[in-house]
Design an enzyme around this catalytic site. Structure first.
Site, PDB file in Angstrom:
ATOM      1  N   GLU A  87       0.828  -1.205   0.000  1.00 43.49           N
ATOM      2  CA  GLU A  87       0.000   0.000   0.000  1.00 43.49           C
ATOM      3  C   GLU A  87       0.872   1.269   0.000  1.00 43.49           C
ATOM      4  O   GLU A  87       1.811   1.372   0.787  1.00 43.49           O
ATOM      5  CB  GLU A  87      -0.902  -0.001   1.247  1.00 43.49           C
ATOM      6  CG  GLU A  87      -1.926   1.131   1.250  1.00 43.49           C
ATOM      7  CD  GLU A  87      -2.803   1.129   2.501  1.00 43.49           C
ATOM      8  OE1 GLU A  87      -2.440   0.460   3.492  1.00 43.49           O
ATOM      9  OE2 GLU A  87      -3.856   1.801   2.478  1.00 43.49           O
TER      10      GLU A  87
ATOM     11  N   LYS B  51      -9.987   2.283  -2.343  1.00 39.42           N
ATOM     12  CA  LYS B  51     -10.220   1.758  -0.980  1.00 39.42           C
ATOM     13  C   LYS B  51     -11.566   2.223  -0.438  1.00 39.42           C
ATOM     14  O   LYS B  51     -11.841   3.422  -0.391  1.00 39.42           O
ATOM     15  CB  LYS B  51      -9.072   2.241  -0.082  1.00 39.42           C
ATOM     16  CG  LYS B  51      -9.050   1.675   1.322  1.00 39.42           C
ATOM     17  CD  LYS B  51      -7.718   2.086   1.995  1.00 39.42           C
ATOM     18  CE  LYS B  51      -7.559   1.517   3.393  1.00 39.42           C
ATOM     19  NZ  LYS B  51      -6.189   1.823   3.925  1.00 39.42           N
TER      20      LYS B  51
ATOM     21  N   CYS C 235      -5.854  -2.880   2.497  1.00 37.37           N
ATOM     22  CA  CYS C 235      -5.601  -2.752   3.938  1.00 37.37           C
ATOM     23  C   CYS C 235      -6.848  -2.845   4.826  1.00 37.37           C
ATOM     24  O   CYS C 235      -7.361  -3.941   5.013  1.00 37.37           O
ATOM     25  CB  CYS C 235      -4.810  -1.484   4.212  1.00 37.37           C
ATOM     26  SG  CYS C 235      -3.904  -1.544   5.788  1.00 37.37           S
TER      27      CYS C 235
END
Lengths: 295, 295
Positions: free
Chosen positions: A37, A108, A144
């Protein structure tokens, strides 16, 4: 299919970091190469500072740069970039390249905010959970904080994703040099550290089993200070991994820079759902409350 | 709060099995005592035979019997019984007793059907996923096959369950004595056995982390032959466990009869969601497809 996870440190500036990443990619042997990331920079969300928005200004250039890397090496490449769409709207975006072409991107959707991980300051949440079609398969790319959500994994699987892939930046809070605050002290016992790392592994391993898919996470390593001085910083715990469709560990890295590689077999994963037929028996009418905040 | 998991073998008939269960409960020290799935009998779903429906005829008597056990011992007791509602409708039902009173029941909602586990022949699926209120807390009682579904765990948690509890009957297929068939042979390698056991643990451990709740499974032990002779039978793998709200292993049994006990702290579990705020960030609009068969 061979997969390479590039687990690395931040090298103090973008240029040196990029050069190092490129040298690792050159050494890697995977048809699919996955970067961690926000791999171009330090994990800047350790504090809230408007200066870091400048990092997103080069998004278009970055995309061209990584497309070229993917083309030259003739690989599917998963990157994680800071995307500016307009003033005031920035995303934490994984861009997937397929031998030089953009196969798709994932913004995300679940954005964390807890001490040292102030991402809600920087990122607008993405509004789509869709797999990305590539020449090697349908990739369920998530990022994540998404990894803690069984719903995100399930939605990807229901939409046909064959692998779940999580570029990640996670680690333990470090104590500030001049003092030990309550939170960092509590989190810095060996037992507490292991518990956190194992929780992170467990929840993703669970996604593999529940969905009969491979699950991959690529995490950074190294200690990064909090430049604002409020917190000590973060020690990223690496441990990038591949779990198989029955939750079996295929490969797992340590806490050092490493190219973590393994072969996976997507056909095998498809077979699992015949003898572990969880999808057959889902009680969809009973899941109504999942689309509520609470019930 | 002290919890006792009664992990036991089938003793050849109902009477001996009940007596043995009672003697184990008498030795146990928990305020909450949990029995394994269908603990009064052999795991009869190894084959499809109408004679086994007779077991459900005594449901009302059984309920009285266990209510009395719960009252005498002054405990919350979770049982797993074969319930007849009318001719043609039978449930796999967990009945929860609170110091002699029925606190509630849960009828297994996800029903398996694979070689050796022919439950769809016997059980109508339950149509409710609701926690059960007791004097010691809100219990998210689910049963066996339910444990593979993150949705069931999440629905229970969203409805306020403080612990997820799975009475279970799971194990490895045994090869028939006179021959080794393909499936049992494939499943009987040590590696394959470990993979299956670990998958079972992993998926439930994932529920603990994702929901910040304790997760408990109580599984039977012992080898039970398939009386029909079609399959070899099942070797139940025990390994009853309690995992904490961060997925940490609190206690885990072996493959022998055992009273597995530990203290848990429900207050601690509540604290976890403050620093691991997964519920705060759920993207409920993006989970629409979960209520579909596929998307």
């Amino acid at each position: 299919m061979r997969i390479s996870l590039i687990q690395q440190e931040y090298k103090g500036n973008k240029k040196d970091t990029l050069n190092h990443t490129i040298s690792m990619i050159e050494k890697s042997k995977g048809e699919l190469v996955i970067l961690q990331e926000l791999h171009e920079y330090e994990y800047f969300c350790k504090s809230e500072d408007t200066k870091y928005f400048d990092y997103a200004e080069s998004f278009e250039e970055d995309v061209k740069f990584w497309a070229n890397v993917s083309k030259k090496k003739n690989i599917v490449l998963i990157t994680s970039l800071f995307e500016k769409v307009m003033d005031g709207i920035y995303y934490n975006t994984a861009v997937v390249f397929d031998k030089g072409k953009i196969a798709g991107k994932y913004r995300k959707t679940h954005i964390p905010d807890d001490p040292g991980f102030y991402e809600k300051f920087y990122f607008t949440p993405g509004d789509e959970i869709e797999p990305i079609y590539t020449s090697i398969g349908k990739l369920g790319v998530l990022v994540c904080w998404d990894q803690w959500y069984p719903e995100a994994a399930r939605v990807m699987a229901l939409k046909g994703a064959e692998i779940l892939i999580y570029p990640t930046a996670i680690g333990w809070l470090m104590c500030p040099e001049d003092r030990v605050d309550e939170l960092c002290e509590k989190e810095n016992t060996k037992k507490e550290k292991e518990k956190m790392l194992n929780a992170w592994i467990s929840v993703q391993r669970g996604h593999a089993v529940a969905n009969g898919v491979y699950v991959i996470a690529v995490n950074r390593v190294g200690k990064e200070k909090d430049e604002s001085g409020v917190l000590g910083g973060i020690e990223f715990w690496g441990n990038s991994f591949i779990f198989g469709p029955q939750g079996e560990e295929i490969v797992r890295g340590g806490m050092k820079e490493d190219i973590i590689e393994a072969e996976i077999n997507l056909k095998k994963a498809k077979g699992i759902r015949k003898i572990w037929p969880f999808f057959r028996d889902r009680r969809i009418k009973l899941y109504e409350c999942i689309k509520n905040r609470y019930c």
